[in-house]
Scaffold this motif. Sequence first.
Motif, PDB file in Angstrom:
ATOM      1  N   ILE A 130       0.832  -1.206   0.000  1.00 19.17           N
ATOM      2  CA  ILE A 130       0.000   0.000   0.000  1.00 19.17           C
ATOM      3  C   ILE A 130       0.863   1.251   0.000  1.00 19.17           C
ATOM      4  O   ILE A 130       0.605   2.208  -0.745  1.00 19.17           O
ATOM      5  N   VAL A 131       1.911   1.260   0.810  1.00 19.62           N
ATOM      6  CA  VAL A 131       2.814   2.411   0.830  1.00 19.62           C
ATOM      7  C   VAL A 131       3.519   2.555  -0.510  1.00 19.62           C
ATOM      8  O   VAL A 131       3.641   3.669  -1.047  1.00 19.62           O
ATOM      9  N   ASP A 132       3.960   1.440  -1.099  1.00 20.45           N
ATOM     10  CA  ASP A 132       4.602   1.476  -2.410  1.00 20.45           C
ATOM     11  C   ASP A 132       3.673   2.101  -3.446  1.00 20.45           C
ATOM     12  O   ASP A 132       4.093   2.947  -4.247  1.00 20.45           O
ATOM     13  N   PHE A 133       2.402   1.723  -3.421  1.00 20.14           N
ATOM     14  CA  PHE A 133       1.443   2.232  -4.401  1.00 20.14           C
ATOM     15  C   PHE A 133       1.118   3.705  -4.167  1.00 20.14           C
ATOM     16  O   PHE A 133       1.178   4.520  -5.080  1.00 20.14           O
ATOM     17  N   THR A 134       0.783   4.070  -2.937  1.00 24.99           N
ATOM     18  CA  THR A 134       0.324   5.431  -2.668  1.00 24.99           C
ATOM     19  C   THR A 134       1.462   6.446  -2.692  1.00 24.99           C
ATOM     20  O   THR A 134       1.235   7.623  -3.003  1.00 24.99           O
ATOM     21  N   GLN A 135       2.680   6.016  -2.374  1.00 24.13           N
ATOM     22  CA  GLN A 135       3.790   6.967  -2.288  1.00 24.13           C
ATOM     23  C   GLN A 135       4.704   6.959  -3.510  1.00 24.13           C
ATOM     24  O   GLN A 135       5.456   7.915  -3.706  1.00 24.13           O
ATOM     25  N   ASP A 136       4.641   5.905  -4.327  1.00 24.51           N
ATOM     26  CA  ASP A 136       5.630   5.808  -5.406  1.00 24.51           C
ATOM     27  C   ASP A 136       5.057   5.335  -6.738  1.00 24.51           C
ATOM     28  O   ASP A 136       5.602   5.663  -7.787  1.00 24.51           O
ATOM     29  N   LYS A 137       3.975   4.567  -6.728  1.00 22.93           N
ATOM     30  CA  LYS A 137       3.544   3.900  -7.957  1.00 22.93           C
ATOM     31  C   LYS A 137       2.099   4.240  -8.352  1.00 22.93           C
ATOM     32  O   LYS A 137       1.433   3.423  -8.987  1.00 22.93           O
ATOM     33  N   LEU A 138       1.618   5.433  -7.988  1.00 22.38           N
ATOM     34  CA  LEU A 138       0.208   5.736  -8.213  1.00 22.38           C
ATOM     35  C   LEU A 138      -0.182   5.618  -9.679  1.00 22.38           C
ATOM     36  O   LEU A 138      -1.267   5.161 -10.012  1.00 22.38           O
ATOM     37  N   LEU A 139       0.688   6.025 -10.582  1.00 23.19           N
ATOM     38  CA  LEU A 139       0.394   5.945 -12.015  1.00 23.19           C
ATOM     39  C   LEU A 139       1.261   4.896 -12.716  1.00 23.19           C
ATOM     40  O   LEU A 139       1.408   4.923 -13.934  1.00 23.19           O
ATOM     41  N   ARG A 140       1.817   3.969 -11.924  1.00 24.82           N
ATOM     42  CA  ARG A 140       2.649   2.925 -12.497  1.00 24.82           C
ATOM     43  C   ARG A 140       2.224   1.566 -11.959  1.00 24.82           C
ATOM     44  O   ARG A 140       1.407   1.477 -11.057  1.00 24.82           O
ATOM     45  N   LEU A 141       2.789   0.505 -12.528  1.00 20.71           N
ATOM     46  CA  LEU A 141       2.405  -0.847 -12.141  1.00 20.71           C
ATOM     47  C   LEU A 141       2.798  -1.106 -10.696  1.00 20.71           C
ATOM     48  O   LEU A 141       3.972  -0.995 -10.337  1.00 20.71           O
ATOM     49  N   PRO A 142       1.837  -1.445  -9.822  1.00 17.33           N
ATOM     50  CA  PRO A 142       2.172  -1.659  -8.414  1.00 17.33           C
ATOM     51  C   PRO A 142       2.912  -2.966  -8.194  1.00 17.33           C
ATOM     52  O   PRO A 142       2.750  -3.934  -8.937  1.00 17.33           O
ATOM     53  N   ALA A 143       3.701  -2.995  -7.139  1.00 19.64           N
ATOM     54  CA  ALA A 143       4.457  -4.202  -6.804  1.00 19.64           C
ATOM     55  C   ALA A 143       3.559  -5.283  -6.226  1.00 19.64           C
ATOM     56  O   ALA A 143       3.849  -6.470  -6.346  1.00 19.64           O
ATOM     57  N   ASP A 144       2.459  -4.876  -5.574  1.00 17.38           N
ATOM     58  CA  ASP A 144       1.560  -5.821  -4.913  1.00 17.38           C
ATOM     59  C   ASP A 144       0.124  -5.499  -5.307  1.00 17.38           C
ATOM     60  O   ASP A 144      -0.568  -4.749  -4.613  1.00 17.38           O
ATOM     61  N   PRO A 145      -0.362  -6.036  -6.424  1.00 17.04           N
ATOM     62  CA  PRO A 145      -1.721  -5.738  -6.872  1.00 17.04           C
ATOM     63  C   PRO A 145      -2.800  -6.116  -5.853  1.00 17.04           C
ATOM     64  O   PRO A 145      -3.839  -5.444  -5.777  1.00 17.04           O
ATOM     65  N   LEU A 146      -2.567  -7.174  -5.064  1.00 15.90           N
ATOM     66  CA  LEU A 146      -3.563  -7.557  -4.065  1.00 15.90           C
ATOM     67  C   LEU A 146      -3.679  -6.499  -2.970  1.00 15.90           C
ATOM     68  O   LEU A 146      -4.774  -6.239  -2.461  1.00 15.90           O
ATOM     69  N   ALA A 147      -2.558  -5.870  -2.628  1.00 10.14           N
ATOM     70  CA  ALA A 147      -2.593  -4.785  -1.649  1.00 10.14           C
ATOM     71  C   ALA A 147      -3.398  -3.605  -2.195  1.00 10.14           C
ATOM     72  O   ALA A 147      -4.208  -3.003  -1.480  1.00 10.14           O
ATOM     73  N   VAL A 148      -3.190  -3.300  -3.456  1.00  6.65           N
ATOM     74  CA  VAL A 148      -3.925  -2.197  -4.086  1.00  6.65           C
ATOM     75  C   VAL A 148      -5.410  -2.510  -4.125  1.00  6.65           C
ATOM     76  O   VAL A 148      -6.256  -1.633  -3.878  1.00  6.65           O
ATOM     77  N   ALA A 149      -5.757  -3.759  -4.407  1.00  6.97           N
ATOM     78  CA  ALA A 149      -7.165  -4.141  -4.448  1.00  6.97           C
ATOM     79  C   ALA A 149      -7.804  -4.016  -3.067  1.00  6.97           C
ATOM     80  O   ALA A 149      -8.914  -3.475  -2.930  1.00  6.97           O
ATOM     81  N   ALA A 150      -7.122  -4.504  -2.037  1.00  6.44           N
ATOM     82  CA  ALA A 150      -7.662  -4.417  -0.673  1.00  6.44           C
ATOM     83  C   ALA A 150      -7.837  -2.965  -0.256  1.00  6.44           C
ATOM     84  O   ALA A 150      -8.857  -2.588   0.345  1.00  6.44           O
ATOM     85  N   PHE A 151      -6.854  -2.140  -0.572  1.00  2.00           N
ATOM     86  CA  PHE A 151      -6.917  -0.722  -0.234  1.00  2.00           C
ATOM     87  C   PHE A 151      -8.022  -0.035  -1.029  1.00  2.00           C
ATOM     88  O   PHE A 151      -8.838   0.722  -0.481  1.00  2.00           O
ATOM     89  N   GLY A 152      -8.075  -0.309  -2.330  1.00  2.00           N
ATOM     90  CA  GLY A 152      -9.059   0.342  -3.189  1.00  2.00           C
ATOM     91  C   GLY A 152     -10.492   0.047  -2.790  1.00  2.00           C
ATOM     92  O   GLY A 152     -11.349   0.945  -2.804  1.00  2.00           O
ATOM     93  N   LEU A 153     -10.781  -1.192  -2.427  1.00  2.00           N
ATOM     94  CA  LEU A 153     -12.137  -1.550  -2.021  1.00  2.00           C
ATOM     95  C   LEU A 153     -12.552  -0.788  -0.766  1.00  2.00           C
ATOM     96  O   LEU A 153     -13.689  -0.337  -0.637  1.00  2.00           O
ATOM     97  N   ARG A 154     -11.638  -0.627   0.153  1.00  2.00           N
ATOM     98  CA  ARG A 154     -11.957   0.096   1.394  1.00  2.00           C
ATOM     99  C   ARG A 154     -12.053   1.601   1.163  1.00  2.00           C
ATOM    100  O   ARG A 154     -12.854   2.280   1.806  1.00  2.00           O
ATOM    101  N   VAL A 155     -11.239   2.115   0.240  1.00  2.00           N
ATOM    102  CA  VAL A 155     -11.362   3.533  -0.126  1.00  2.00           C
ATOM    103  C   VAL A 155     -12.736   3.794  -0.727  1.00  2.00           C
ATOM    104  O   VAL A 155     -13.395   4.794  -0.406  1.00  2.00           O
ATOM    105  N   LEU A 156     -13.199   2.894  -1.589  1.00  2.00           N
ATOM    106  CA  LEU A 156     -14.533   3.043  -2.172  1.00  2.00           C
ATOM    107  C   LEU A 156     -15.610   2.991  -1.105  1.00  2.00           C
ATOM    108  O   LEU A 156     -16.564   3.779  -1.118  1.00  2.00           O
ATOM    109  N   ALA A 157     -15.480   2.063  -0.167  1.00  2.00           N
ATOM    110  CA  ALA A 157     -16.499   1.917   0.874  1.00  2.00           C
ATOM    111  C   ALA A 157     -16.580   3.150   1.757  1.00  2.00           C
ATOM    112  O   ALA A 157     -17.671   3.595   2.139  1.00  2.00           O
TER     113      ALA A 157
END
Length: 484
Positions: A130-157
């Motif tokens: 999540i830190v990798d995605f939000t701090q470094d990879k917002l517009l690039r391929l994330p290192a942990d897609p499952l982390a992005v999915a878990a985070f994204g679902l909760r952001v939507l909720a």
Amino acid sequence: MPDVAVVGSGPNGLAAAVTMARAGLSVQLFEAAGTVGGGIRTAELTLPGYRHDVCAAVHPMALASPFFQAFELGRRIELLVPDVSYAHPLDGGRAGIAHRSLDRTVAGLGPDGPAWRRLMEPLLRRLDGIVDFTQDKLLRLPADPLAVAAFGLRVLAQGTPGWNVGFKSDVVPAMLTGVGAHAIGRLPSLATSGAGLLLGVLAHAGGWPVPAGGSQAIADSLADDLVAHGGEITVSHKVRSIAELKAATGARAVIADVTPRALAAMAGDILPPRYMRSLESFRYGPGVFKVDFALSGPVPWIAPGVGRAPTVHLGGSRAAIAFAESEVLAGRHPENPYVLAVQPSVLDGSRAPAGHHTFWAYTHVPAGSTRDCTEQIIAAVERHAPGFRDLILASRGQTARDMGEYNANYIGGDISSGAVTLGQLLKRPVVSADPWRTPAAGLYLGSASTPPGPAVHGMGGWLAARSALKHSFGLPAPDLGMGA
């Protein structure tokens, strides 16, 4: 004659300067004020012997930021990590307490404890992704897609009108809203939800640390490292033209820790019209009114546990905070505002004389406001800590206009250096895989107005420096560790 000139000595400017110096380049940093630090300065603002953080005071990203991890900040300065990351008092002597321990937090939240665990535990397990995605990879391929999915679902909720679904009481919704309001934006929204959830999960990971002695310790550690690696710091020097700066210094690259508005003023003569339009269309958010107090004793909170939390969110229920923030966005001063308060001396006895305390609080106000909100803030604290007023030895308030005059990056008192919306997290100030690199040769923008946005993480400057190393010097990113 430096290889690199850096404009601005906030955490991003210092991060950029340190990175370039560590790469073996000669660096000169220019700061308009008389001291380095920007939003992480510490000073005696009220009475002698009472040390107050001028802006940022508590640093959830200090332990989580990829830059500060590489810099090994935790080995360079003393970061005091509380057992209670933050508290949210409510009427009736109740409070939501976010312990660093997830289990203790869940146990204290009664019927909504399981909901809190379901929300936070999956994020805690995949925090690195999540830190990798939000701090470094917002517009690039994330290192942990499952982390992005878990985070994204909760952001939507939590970022849409159905944000109360699944909760049985008012405590957890209030806690989530209090944290999300750090982003100073519409509630609910995806941007404030994302910011709130990241801060929320960090409360159970590295915690929300307070630097011993004040936030200036972060700036000083960066400045010391810069000088140790050959860099020079010039204070009380306001840069007005990038072209003139490059001509005067001979620098091959300039990294500017400034807002898009300031960059347009400094470099409009060397930037193409289309990019200038992006800079000029960048929007700024509401301001803050901040007040510092010198106290003769600890704040007498009614609810147990609040006195152990360096950070306290005031404003009542989820609905009350959301309404107050909507009033600010509409250009009005809310009658019962959201207040973010910090009591660093519950952890750090060096902030005030023995038995005394420092207390810091701000509330959100319309941009450029000149209203003194000290009485509103005192009233908000008194509601949950009767007798607070009697402890005040001295206070010093700063209006939104004052904040903008203190720090040129705080346009109208906007301490986020740009409105925090989903659009402006993606377009900050342009949509690009490398938004830190401008169209002008050798000119880079590395501030809170670039990804990943506001907070004391140094990432905007670090990412700008990495871009400059690649494109202007053909060099790899250096090792930032203490042994390098």
